[in-house]
Design a protein around this motif. Sequence first.
Motif, PDB file in Angstrom:
ATOM      1  N   ASN A   1      -0.259  -2.004   1.356  1.00  0.00           N
ATOM      2  CA  ASN A   1       0.699  -0.971   1.772  1.00  0.00           C
ATOM      3  C   ASN A   1       0.397   0.319   1.036  1.00  0.00           C
ATOM      4  OD1 ASN A   1       2.115  -2.767   3.475  1.00  0.00           O
ATOM      5  ND2 ASN A   1       3.280  -3.549   1.718  1.00  0.00           N
TER       6      ASN A   1
ATOM      7  N   ASN B   1      -9.559  -6.392   9.010  1.00  0.00           N
ATOM      8  CA  ASN B   1      -9.156  -7.501   8.145  1.00  0.00           C
ATOM      9  C   ASN B   1      -9.085  -8.834   8.879  1.00  0.00           C
ATOM     10  OD1 ASN B   1      -6.861  -6.835   9.700  1.00  0.00           O
ATOM     11  ND2 ASN B   1      -5.487  -7.686   8.139  1.00  0.00           N
TER      12      ASN B   1
ATOM     13  N   ARG C   1      -7.243 -14.081   9.445  1.00  0.00           N
ATOM     14  CA  ARG C   1      -7.189 -12.929   8.533  1.00  0.00           C
ATOM     15  C   ARG C   1      -8.129 -13.140   7.345  1.00  0.00           C
ATOM     16  NH1 ARG C   1      -3.143  -9.244   9.378  1.00  0.00           N
ATOM     17  NH2 ARG C   1      -1.529  -9.858  10.860  1.00  0.00           N
TER      18      ARG C   1
ATOM     19  N   GLN D   1      -4.906  -9.505   3.421  1.00  0.00           N
ATOM     20  CA  GLN D   1      -3.683  -8.808   3.814  1.00  0.00           C
ATOM     21  C   GLN D   1      -3.861  -7.319   3.546  1.00  0.00           C
ATOM     22  OE1 GLN D   1      -1.181 -10.567   5.232  1.00  0.00           O
ATOM     23  NE2 GLN D   1      -0.115  -8.652   5.735  1.00  0.00           N
ATOM     24  N   LYS D   2      -3.589  -6.498   4.530  1.00  0.00           N
ATOM     25  CA  LYS D   2      -3.742  -5.059   4.345  1.00  0.00           C
ATOM     26  C   LYS D   2      -2.768  -4.556   3.290  1.00  0.00           C
ATOM     27  CE  LYS D   2      -5.407  -3.747   8.939  1.00  0.00           C
ATOM     28  NZ  LYS D   2      -5.162  -2.890  10.120  1.00  0.00           N
TER      29      LYS D   2
ATOM     30  N   LEU E   1     -10.564  -1.724   5.392  1.00  0.00           N
ATOM     31  CA  LEU E   1      -9.098  -1.770   5.439  1.00  0.00           C
ATOM     32  C   LEU E   1      -8.585  -1.885   6.873  1.00  0.00           C
ATOM     33  CD1 LEU E   1      -8.107   0.836   2.698  1.00  0.00           C
ATOM     34  CD2 LEU E   1      -8.178  -1.652   2.541  1.00  0.00           C
ATOM     35  N   TRP E   2      -9.391  -1.495   7.853  1.00  0.00           N
ATOM     36  CA  TRP E   2      -8.996  -1.632   9.255  1.00  0.00           C
ATOM     37  C   TRP E   2      -9.454  -2.969   9.842  1.00  0.00           C
ATOM     38  CZ3 TRP E   2     -10.390   3.719  11.869  1.00  0.00           C
ATOM     39  CH2 TRP E   2      -9.666   4.735  11.208  1.00  0.00           C
TER      40      TRP E   2
END
Length: 490
Positions: free
Chosen positions: A489, A471, A483, A486-487, A468-469
């Motif tokens: 939310n 990407n 990328r 997309q991280k 998750l960090w």
Amino acid sequence: MKRRSRQSNYFPCKVETLQQDLFSDFFNSSPDLASKKVSVEGKTAIIIYMDYLVKEEEVFSHVTTKIQEAKQLDYQTIESDIPITDIMELKTLDEIGGALLEGYVCVYIEKEKSSLVIPVPRIDQRKPGKAETETLIFGPRISFSESIDMNMNFIHKRLDTKTLTVEKFIIGDMIPTEVRLLYLSDIANDEAVQEMRDRLNSLKIDDVLESSALTQYIEDNSYSIFPQFLVTELPDRFCYSLKEGRVGLLVDKSPSGVIAPVSFLSFFQTTEDIYTRWNMGSFIRLMRIVAMFLSITLTPLYVAALTYHYEIIPDALLVSLGHSRSRVPFPPLLEALILEFLIELIREAGARLPTKVGQTMGIVGGIVIGQAIVQAGFTSNILIIIVALSALASFTTPSYLMGSAIRIIRFPLILLAGFWGFIGLIFSFAFIAIHLVKQRSLSFPYFVPIYPFQPRDFDNSFLRLPFLWSNKRAYSNRPKKIRRFQKPNR
């Protein structure tokens, strides 16, 4: 083989003429060239093939039998009756000879202006096995095979996307070999793709022995001891590199793939780092880098300290060193070189012997010989420990080519340490650092993210951060899409 160059059409001719020219001229009277004449309603045809390159049972059932059962003898009828695709018509002796060497069967009807060639190749290949030089605990263990078609099947199963682009090259003037260039068109850098394409097109060589040999023709600096392309047996690592924006090469009859561009730190990474937890993956990566540094410095530091710099050794350790070396007749430089050479000798012997014998040779040989030379007074106990630690540290490098380079570098470092002490070591480290900074891989910087300094790429080189960090793909590869995802939310 001697071949005649024919600019004009070779046909029409008699079947005996074609048979004789192929036998005596193109194949130098090879005993493997088989032929059979067939007559249908007054027309004569000849079937010619290399018996060890084709499936003879299929030649008989799909070609010979179909021609004998044909109502009339012409190429259109033969092509419609034979249940095989990719049938071609050729008009020169060179083209026919080349097709026969690829497992085709030549069918020529007398007085025709061309010849028909039918693919019936015999494909002898081993089953997919485990990788020998890249051992994994987690993840797929299957390795590439010598068949480029099977290797492409591995790639397509893992990269089931329409953006996977494959370009075919035939390299080798004497023995043509198929080479495939693979990349993801929506991710790979266009400059890297074009650079690799240009290098392959510019090759004028007799043949390609293997993928590792091919890299030595197209690398940026053939005089460097450091590998500039990554050679891997693992399809999953090959596919992961393509998804990171790199380009890959597959060579027919080679059980490994080539990845470029790569950095120096790429050779200390494996896909296993990704399959494990992020903290364990980061620890293992850092441990490999530290082990590499220890491998090239421990023995030279020992030689430099004992030869010129006794003052840096603690008193308690100095007494132990003096007692250990009291019976050694050689200076530290010669002592270290003898022991390092002995370790390399045992390692090479163990690698060339059968697996079970090689393991026994490495363990028993190392213990017995090490104990014997200490008792004989040829070396000290402390140097045995240091050299053994250096050897173990070098084996942590996942890439065999980089591990070999690190082991070879130790020898000039030991010599410089023996001649000039710490000054020689500082000079050698500066020389290696300058060399790595100047090095390129497919015209991309080799020593990134250290130089050019790219702190954003630390999570793709030194560390393995949580998914998750992390990407983003490595900036140093200059991919079209930076990328990965997309991280979310949270």
